[in-house]
Design a protein around this motif. Structure first.
Motif, PDB file in Angstrom:
ATOM      1  N   TYR A   1       0.835  -1.204   0.000  1.00 26.06           N
ATOM      2  CA  TYR A   1       0.000   0.000   0.000  1.00 26.06           C
ATOM      3  C   TYR A   1       0.869   1.254   0.000  1.00 26.06           C
ATOM      4  CZ  TYR A   1      -3.865   3.133   0.997  1.00 26.06           C
ATOM      5  OH  TYR A   1      -4.805   4.140   0.915  1.00 26.06           O
ATOM      6  N   ASN A   2       1.913   1.223   0.806  1.00 23.72           N
ATOM      7  CA  ASN A   2       2.764   2.392   0.958  1.00 23.72           C
ATOM      8  C   ASN A   2       3.466   2.765  -0.343  1.00 23.72           C
ATOM      9  OD1 ASN A   2       3.886   4.368   2.908  1.00 23.72           O
ATOM     10  ND2 ASN A   2       5.825   3.372   2.435  1.00 23.72           N
ATOM     11  N   SER A   3       3.898   1.766  -1.102  1.00 20.14           N
ATOM     12  CA  SER A   3       4.675   2.041  -2.308  1.00 20.14           C
ATOM     13  C   SER A   3       3.815   2.248  -3.557  1.00 20.14           C
ATOM     14  CB  SER A   3       5.650   0.891  -2.559  1.00 20.14           C
ATOM     15  OG  SER A   3       4.946  -0.325  -2.749  1.00 20.14           O
ATOM     16  N   THR A   4       2.630   1.616  -3.578  1.00 23.12           N
ATOM     17  CA  THR A   4       1.836   1.625  -4.804  1.00 23.12           C
ATOM     18  C   THR A   4       0.568   2.456  -4.723  1.00 23.12           C
ATOM     19  OG1 THR A   4       2.654  -0.613  -5.278  1.00 23.12           O
ATOM     20  CG2 THR A   4       0.720   0.150  -6.532  1.00 23.12           C
ATOM     21  N   TRP A   5      -0.076   2.455  -3.558  1.00 23.24           N
ATOM     22  CA  TRP A   5      -1.428   3.008  -3.480  1.00 23.24           C
ATOM     23  C   TRP A   5      -1.566   4.263  -2.624  1.00 23.24           C
ATOM     24  CZ3 TRP A   5      -4.129   0.530  -7.020  1.00 23.24           C
ATOM     25  CH2 TRP A   5      -3.795  -0.783  -7.327  1.00 23.24           C
ATOM     26  N   ARG A   6      -0.681   4.466  -1.665  1.00 26.15           N
ATOM     27  CA  ARG A   6      -0.886   5.541  -0.680  1.00 26.15           C
ATOM     28  C   ARG A   6      -0.961   6.931  -1.317  1.00 26.15           C
ATOM     29  NH1 ARG A   6      -0.143   5.590   4.802  1.00 26.15           N
ATOM     30  NH2 ARG A   6       1.140   3.708   4.770  1.00 26.15           N
ATOM     31  N   ALA A   7      -0.043   7.221  -2.220  1.00 22.43           N
ATOM     32  CA  ALA A   7       0.006   8.563  -2.808  1.00 22.43           C
ATOM     33  C   ALA A   7      -1.284   8.910  -3.532  1.00 22.43           C
ATOM     34  CB  ALA A   7       1.193   8.654  -3.763  1.00 22.43           C
ATOM     35  N   LYS A   8      -1.906   7.917  -4.144  1.00 21.69           N
ATOM     36  CA  LYS A   8      -3.123   8.154  -4.918  1.00 21.69           C
ATOM     37  C   LYS A   8      -4.379   8.066  -4.055  1.00 21.69           C
ATOM     38  CE  LYS A   8      -4.135   4.887  -7.774  1.00 21.69           C
ATOM     39  NZ  LYS A   8      -4.098   4.009  -8.967  1.00 21.69           N
ATOM     40  N   GLN A   9      -4.403   7.120  -3.111  1.00 21.58           N
ATOM     41  CA  GLN A   9      -5.624   6.866  -2.341  1.00 21.58           C
ATOM     42  C   GLN A   9      -5.633   7.567  -0.988  1.00 21.58           C
ATOM     43  OE1 GLN A   9      -6.048   2.584  -2.175  1.00 21.58           O
ATOM     44  NE2 GLN A   9      -6.430   2.414  -4.378  1.00 21.58           N
ATOM     45  N   ARG A  10      -4.454   7.898  -0.466  1.00 21.08           N
ATOM     46  CA  ARG A  10      -4.308   8.655   0.789  1.00 21.08           C
ATOM     47  C   ARG A  10      -5.034   8.007   1.955  1.00 21.08           C
ATOM     48  NH1 ARG A  10      -1.800  13.315  -0.275  1.00 21.08           N
ATOM     49  NH2 ARG A  10      -1.811  14.092  -2.426  1.00 21.08           N
ATOM     50  N   GLY A  11      -4.853   6.700   2.098  1.00 23.93           N
ATOM     51  CA  GLY A  11      -5.459   5.973   3.206  1.00 23.93           C
ATOM     52  C   GLY A  11      -4.436   5.591   4.255  1.00 23.93           C
ATOM     53  N   LEU A  12      -4.890   4.833   5.258  1.00 29.67           N
ATOM     54  CA  LEU A  12      -4.042   4.374   6.344  1.00 29.67           C
ATOM     55  C   LEU A  12      -4.171   2.866   6.494  1.00 29.67           C
ATOM     56  CD1 LEU A  12      -5.000   7.082   9.021  1.00 29.67           C
ATOM     57  CD2 LEU A  12      -2.969   7.082   7.553  1.00 29.67           C
ATOM     58  N   VAL A  13      -3.070   2.229   6.853  1.00 29.18           N
ATOM     59  CA  VAL A  13      -3.060   0.779   7.044  1.00 29.18           C
ATOM     60  C   VAL A  13      -2.535   0.459   8.442  1.00 29.18           C
ATOM     61  CG1 VAL A  13      -2.167  -1.440   6.235  1.00 29.18           C
ATOM     62  CG2 VAL A  13      -2.680   0.378   4.585  1.00 29.18           C
ATOM     63  N   GLY A  14      -3.303  -0.314   9.189  1.00 27.05           N
ATOM     64  CA  GLY A  14      -2.890  -0.728  10.524  1.00 27.05           C
ATOM     65  C   GLY A  14      -3.190  -2.199  10.740  1.00 27.05           C
ATOM     66  N   ILE A  15      -3.103  -2.621  11.982  1.00 30.47           N
ATOM     67  CA  ILE A  15      -3.366  -4.006  12.351  1.00 30.47           C
ATOM     68  C   ILE A  15      -4.244  -4.002  13.599  1.00 30.47           C
ATOM     69  CG2 ILE A  15      -1.370  -4.271  13.902  1.00 30.47           C
ATOM     70  CD1 ILE A  15      -0.942  -7.045  12.614  1.00 30.47           C
ATOM     71  N   SER A  16      -4.967  -5.074  13.835  1.00 30.32           N
ATOM     72  CA  SER A  16      -5.809  -5.179  15.032  1.00 30.32           C
ATOM     73  C   SER A  16      -5.288  -6.309  15.907  1.00 30.32           C
ATOM     74  CB  SER A  16      -7.266  -5.444  14.639  1.00 30.32           C
ATOM     75  OG  SER A  16      -8.059  -5.606  15.806  1.00 30.32           O
ATOM     76  N   LEU A  17      -4.913  -5.991  17.144  1.00 29.64           N
ATOM     77  CA  LEU A  17      -4.380  -6.968  18.093  1.00 29.64           C
ATOM     78  C   LEU A  17      -5.259  -7.018  19.330  1.00 29.64           C
ATOM     79  CD1 LEU A  17      -0.620  -5.935  17.854  1.00 29.64           C
ATOM     80  CD2 LEU A  17      -1.796  -7.738  16.574  1.00 29.64           C
ATOM     81  N   ASN A  18      -5.550  -8.209  19.776  1.00 32.25           N
ATOM     82  CA  ASN A  18      -6.424  -8.380  20.935  1.00 32.25           C
ATOM     83  C   ASN A  18      -5.610  -8.745  22.171  1.00 32.25           C
ATOM     84  OD1 ASN A  18      -9.372  -8.775  21.908  1.00 32.25           O
ATOM     85  ND2 ASN A  18      -8.329 -10.620  22.590  1.00 32.25           N
ATOM     86  N   CYS A  19      -5.917  -8.104  23.306  1.00 31.97           N
ATOM     87  CA  CYS A  19      -5.186  -8.418  24.534  1.00 31.97           C
ATOM     88  C   CYS A  19      -6.006  -8.021  25.745  1.00 31.97           C
ATOM     89  CB  CYS A  19      -3.843  -7.688  24.554  1.00 31.97           C
ATOM     90  SG  CYS A  19      -2.736  -8.231  25.884  1.00 31.97           S
ATOM     91  N   ASP A  20      -6.023  -8.871  26.757  1.00 29.46           N
ATOM     92  CA  ASP A  20      -6.606  -8.513  28.047  1.00 29.46           C
ATOM     93  C   ASP A  20      -5.536  -7.816  28.887  1.00 29.46           C
ATOM     94  OD1 ASP A  20      -8.961  -9.757  27.302  1.00 29.46           O
ATOM     95  OD2 ASP A  20      -8.350 -11.685  28.131  1.00 29.46           O
TER      96      ASP A  20
END
Length: 274
Positions: free
Chosen positions: A39-58
């Protein structure tokens, strides 16, 4: 699998990226870094989005806050849970306590190398920094103490941690055997994530209470109290530095509740007039 997932992620970015501005690669992690780099190299400049991850923890709270062993055990609980996947993304490697513990256990079990994989320098560089935000799932809390007896298990996640999880019988029971309402643990986990990983933007991606009773009427007062308690803890200082948690999660929830309440009141009003 990493390459297959990269192809799948690229297909999603291409098909939906003009509308989707927040991407979560995984709730159960694998192949995250490649999707972020794509996403960072191909799509970010054009789409201007954010990419993260979801981690679960008590949250893990020391049984005795004056006991160094319990404090270390609680820290170990969090590192084996959240740090296992977050630390490589924010620091480039597994938590040190995981490397030391699993390495030692592996030697004791007669292995020539640690059961925990070792990142190459290239892999560390490739993984580190691959998150525009941290998605955090959280439901409950455990009291943690050092395990003072030998484990009967062989090589395992539980055996590597060397700790005991306990619950307070006074915590509200929410129907599921593992789930208790402990709002203060939510705030402590959020604060831990902020300080541990350099104060990243945090999105609360999972939270809620299971069905407690089977009934045909509205009877989820326990869920109302659970959500109220956890949202209030999220709103306390010093967690206001990332207001997107409030504006993008809490506000829509409150608006939805207001709409539902208004609909119920309108229905009651119409019934009384008829």
């Amino acid at each position: 699998m990493v390459n297959y997932f990269g192809d799948y992620a690229d297909l999603c970015f291409e098909a939906f990226g003009d509308r989707v501005k927040h991407w979560i690669t995984f709730s159960d992690p694998r192949a995250h870094a490649q999707a972020w780099h794509s996403y960072n190299s191909t799509w970010r400049a054009k789409q201007r989005g954010l990419v993260g991850i979801s981690l679960n923890c008590d949250w893990g709270e020391p049984v005795d806050v004056s006991s160094p062993k319990d404090i270390e055990a609680a820290e170990r609980y969090l590192q084996f849970c959240l740090g296992w996947f977050a630390n490589p993304i924010y620091a480039g490697d597994y938590p040190q306590v995981m490397k030391e513990r699993i390495g030692k256990k592996s030697v004791e079990q007669g292995l020539d190398m640690s059961r925990l994989p070792v990142f190459s320098l290239q892999e560390k560089s490739y993984i580190k920094g691959t998150s525009d935000f941290l998605g955090l799932g959280h439901f409950t809390t455990r009291y943690i103490t050092e395990r003072n007896y030998p484990s009967r298990q062989g090589p395992s996640y539980q055996n590597d941690r060397d700790l005991v999880e306990l619950v307070d019988p006074n915590w509200p029971d929410l129907g599921s055997k593992w789930l208790y309402s402990v709002p203060w643990g939510f705030r402590r986990l959020l604060h831990f994530a902020q300080t541990q990983y350099g104060n990243p933007p945090i999105y609360v991606t999972e939270n809620g209470a299971s069905q407690k009773l089977h009934c045909t009427q509205l009877c989820d007062e326990w869920r109302i109290q659970y959500l109220k308690g956890y949202i209030n803890e999220m709103l306390k200082e010093p967690l206001l530095s990332h207001m997107q948690m409030v504006t993008e999660i809490v506000v829509p929830t409150v608006c939805t509740l207001c709409v539902l309440i208004s609909a119920v009141l309108l229905m009651l009003l119409l019934r009384s007039q008829s």
